[in-house]
Every structure is written in C-alpha cells, then in structure tokens.
Design an enzyme around this catalytic site. Structure first.
Site, PDB file in Angstrom:
ATOM      1  N   SER A 205       0.822  -1.107  -0.214  1.00 54.30           N
ATOM      2  CA  SER A 205       0.025   0.355   0.377  1.00 54.30           C
ATOM      3  C   SER A 205       1.341   1.464   0.015  1.00 54.30           C
ATOM      4  O   SER A 205       1.548   1.821   0.864  1.00 54.30           O
ATOM      5  CB  SER A 205      -1.316   0.158   1.255  1.00 54.30           C
ATOM      6  OG  SER A 205      -1.446   1.244   1.202  1.00 54.30           O
ATOM      7  N   HIS A 207       0.271   4.885   0.729  1.00 51.31           N
ATOM      8  CA  HIS A 207       0.005   5.944   1.932  1.00 51.31           C
ATOM      9  C   HIS A 207       1.207   5.315   3.136  1.00 51.31           C
ATOM     10  O   HIS A 207       0.715   5.572   3.520  1.00 51.31           O
ATOM     11  CB  HIS A 207      -1.517   6.091   1.942  1.00 51.31           C
ATOM     12  CG  HIS A 207      -2.081   5.558   2.352  1.00 51.31           C
ATOM     13  ND1 HIS A 207      -3.332   5.400   3.507  1.00 51.31           N
ATOM     14  CD2 HIS A 207      -3.263   3.680   1.942  1.00 51.31           C
ATOM     15  CE1 HIS A 207      -3.173   4.567   4.357  1.00 51.31           C
ATOM     16  NE2 HIS A 207      -3.369   3.362   3.107  1.00 51.31           N
ATOM     17  N   CYS A 330      -8.835   0.971  10.824  1.00 50.01           N
ATOM     18  CA  CYS A 330      -9.611   0.663  10.251  1.00 50.01           C
ATOM     19  C   CYS A 330     -10.780   0.061  10.979  1.00 50.01           C
ATOM     20  O   CYS A 330     -11.707  -0.437  10.769  1.00 50.01           O
ATOM     21  CB  CYS A 330      -9.167  -0.418   9.626  1.00 50.01           C
ATOM     22  SG  CYS A 330      -8.040   0.350   8.043  1.00 50.01           S
TER      23      CYS A 330
END
Ligand code: PMP
Length: 383
Positions: A205, A207, A330
C-alpha cells in the site's frame, strides 16, 4: 486547528504524510501522459510503455523475479482480490484456508465471507510467544484440503514480525497451497528486509510509505491464477478491469524507491526515538502495560493505560495536537477494544485501553520528549 499549527503526528501506521516529490511526479505524469494506456494510438502506447516499465521497476526493487504486479486502490482491495480470488479460483482443489486471528479487517472479513457464503473452512492461528505467527503453527494446521495460507508480515497494531520466510520455505513442500502475505506494514520499515521471492502473493500500500492514498498493488506469481473481482475491459492481465492509473503507479514507485533507499538510515533514526518511549514505559510499569514484544519493532509501539481509559487519553493527546491511535484506524469507530491485543491473552481491561504510537523517520526526539511529558501530565490529571 489553524492550518500552520504544529502537530506531532505519531499515527504513521494509519497513513503517512505524502512526500512533495511524490505529488510532483503525480502531477507531471498526469500532465504529460494523460492518454489511456489501452488506446492503440501513439500517445496511448507511450503511456502503456511507461506503465509496464514502472511495474518492472517496482518488481525489481522488491526483488520479485517470477511475479507480476496488479495495481489496486490500496491494501484492502489487494487483500480481497488475493484471498477471494484464490479461494474461488481453486475451490475445486480443497475447501480449507489458513490465516491468523489478528490480521487486518480487510483480510478477516474476506475470510469470513468465504466461510459464511461459500462454505470454506478457515483455521485462525493465534500468535505464539512474542506475538508471532510461527511456521510451526501453520504446519500443524495444514490438511489435505488446504489451498491458501494468508499471514501478514508485520502486525499493524503491535508491530510483531511474523515468520514469513520460514512459512514460505515450509510451503514449498506443499505445491497445492498458495501463500499470501499482507506486507504493507513491512515494506521499507525493517532492519532486515524480508525476501518475498518465495511468497506467491504480496499486498502493498503506497500511503504507508509517503505515497498517495488510493494506490497499492497485489504482486502475484505469474503462473498462479485468480478469479477476478472486477469484470470489464480486461486490464491488469484481466484480473482488475478499469483504466490503468499510470500517475498513481509512478507516484507509488517514487515513494517505494525512497522508502527502500533510506530503509536502514530510517530504521536507526526511528529506533533511537522509540527507545526513549520504551524506557519511559518500562520505568512506569504501574501506569502502563507494554503490549509490543521484545525485540520491539521501533515503528509500532503498543501499550495500555492501566488506570485511565485509553480512548480518553488519545482524545486528550489530540487536544494537545498529538496524534496517536487507540486501535487500528480501520476498525476504531466500530469496536470497543483491540482484538489484536486480546489475541495475546491479555485481560479485557488491557485490550480496551490500548494506545498505538506509530513512528516515522520524519519524527524527532524532541517530539517524543513532548509526547512523554504530555501523556504523563494527562495521566496525572484524568480522574
Ligand atoms: N493491511 C494492513 C496490515 C494495514 O495496516 C492496512 C492499513 N490500516 C491495510 C491492510 C489497509 O490498507 P489500505 O488503507 O491501503 O486499504
């Protein structure tokens, strides 16, 4: 908060601040290579050439020789594509899947869906000593029906580093089993980089390493197939249809290059900052319980407040312009406590009052000293 007000940002496992040079690349690629890489005209082919070349560059940075890169919108999509894509493509070979109990929700929910709606059986491995998922526990869980093992490289809440290379070498003896690793907290953030060439699929990922939110990839061994989750024009080897996002891929490459180039230097810097926090926590055992294990991954330090509510402390820190999290971003709004810390056989009190400090090389020793004096004061003041 005013725009130029100073903040201390210790939530880098959630997302990192994008590097200006990454943004520059994103903008310049959009300006120069705006044509659709799937168009057959000259401008389209120019974009396609750069797209494929950038993928090759990323694969060679990660030293993954037998693999291909499928761009995704981030790790969540990559994890879903890997897990559902493999289970549904190879369901004729067996119905047993293995993962760990403390994976990211994008992994756990994908497995849950396969269990609830497609009849798969899933074994959830618990972490052993020091919070690590071991090759031994994978070995004990394997049956003649097993087709997929998915284990994260570094846990996003407590930072423990799992036995990825040992699991990969164990699974070489089981050609029917495909091995997936969610590596997004590991890339560019380890003292000794993991070798992924023996892993079939890895999730990354952008970011988490100063790239752009909304870009990531699933890197897959070429000969392994997936059931596509996005149907359409057949882009990305037919595994993820949709117009290719060249600018995002180039921005990701830039971020990855910098993360890997500076991995050792960054690790030393983050280690020296995190040591100050670890010493403080160890000197104040009556106030805090450390949930991360020795040797502590300096990028992610997890502890619980013993006599104060963790979420109240996190909020109070935020009011002092210090950003940390209580659980992973999350699932922070949905759940009370940390299922990751609970999986370490800790009490509810400890699991419900976690604080995660996740560092980056852009942080400083001065920031850590401010953090410590602030949390110490907050803990003293909260009733
Ligand atoms: N896996 C892990 C281990 C993570 O830490 C995260 C980010 N919280 C994700 C997956 C999801 O990443 P993304 O935001 O790129 O979808």
């Amino acid at each position: 908060m005013k725009l130029n007000e100073q903040i201390i940002y210790f939530d880098n496992a959630s997302t990192t601040r994008v590097y200006p040079c990454v943004l520059d690349i994103y903008r310049s690629i959009h300006e120069e290579y705006f044509a659709n890489p799937s168009s057959i005209h000259k401008e389209g082919q120019k974009a396609l050439y750069l797209f494929n070349k950038t993928k090759d560059n990323i694969l060679s940075l990660l030293k993954m020789k037998d693999h291909q890169l499928i761009m995704t919108s981030g790790a969540t999509e990559a994890n879903n594509l890997a897990i559902k894509g493999i289970a549904l493509r190879y369901k004729n070979r067996g119905n047993h899947l293995i993962t760990s109990i403390y994976e990211h929700p994008s992994v756990l929910e994908a497995f849950k869906q396969l269990e609830d709606q497609f009849g798969f059986k899933v074994t959830y491995l618990s972490p052993a000593d020091r919070g690590v998922i071991t090759a031994n526990s994978v070995k004990e869980a394997i049956t003649d029906q097993t087709i997929l093992v998915s284990v994260m490289a570094v846990n996003n809440e407590i930072g423990s580093i799992n036995e990825i290379e040992k699991i990969a070498s164990l699974l070489k003896g089981y050609p029917k089993i495909i091995f997936h690793v969610d590596a997004c907290q590991a890339i560019g953030k380890l003292e000794k980089e993991i070798s992924y060439n023996d892993v079939d699929l890895i999730t990354v990922s952008a970011h988490k390493i100063h790239g752009l939110v909304g870009s990531g990839a699933l890197i897959k061994r070429k000969r392994i197939e997936l059931l596509p989750l996005n149907s359409g024009g057949g882009q990305e080897y037919n595994y993820r249809s949709g117009t290719e996002d060249l600018a995002n891929l180039c921005a990701f490459y830039e971020a990855l290059k910098l993360a890997l180039e500076k991995e050792k230097e960054n690790y030393q810097k983050v280690s020296s900052i995190s040591k100050i926090l670890i010493n403080y926590l160890q000197d104040n055992k009556y106030k805090y319980e450390l949930n991360s294990f020795n040797p502590i991954n300096p990028y992610i330090i997890n502890f619980s407040t013993l006599n104060k509510k963790g979420s109240v402390v996190v909020e109070a820190l935020s009011n002092h312009n210090i950003m940390v999290s209580s659980v992973s971003a999350c699932h922070s709004s949905k759940e009370k406590g940390s299922y990751v810390v609970k999986s370490l056989n800790k009490s509810d009190k400890v699991a419900n009052n976690t604080i995660r400090v996740s560092l980056d090389a852009s942080n400083t020793i001065e920031e850590m000293n401010i953090f410590i004096s602030t949390i110490d004061k907050i803990i003293g003041e909260i009733r």
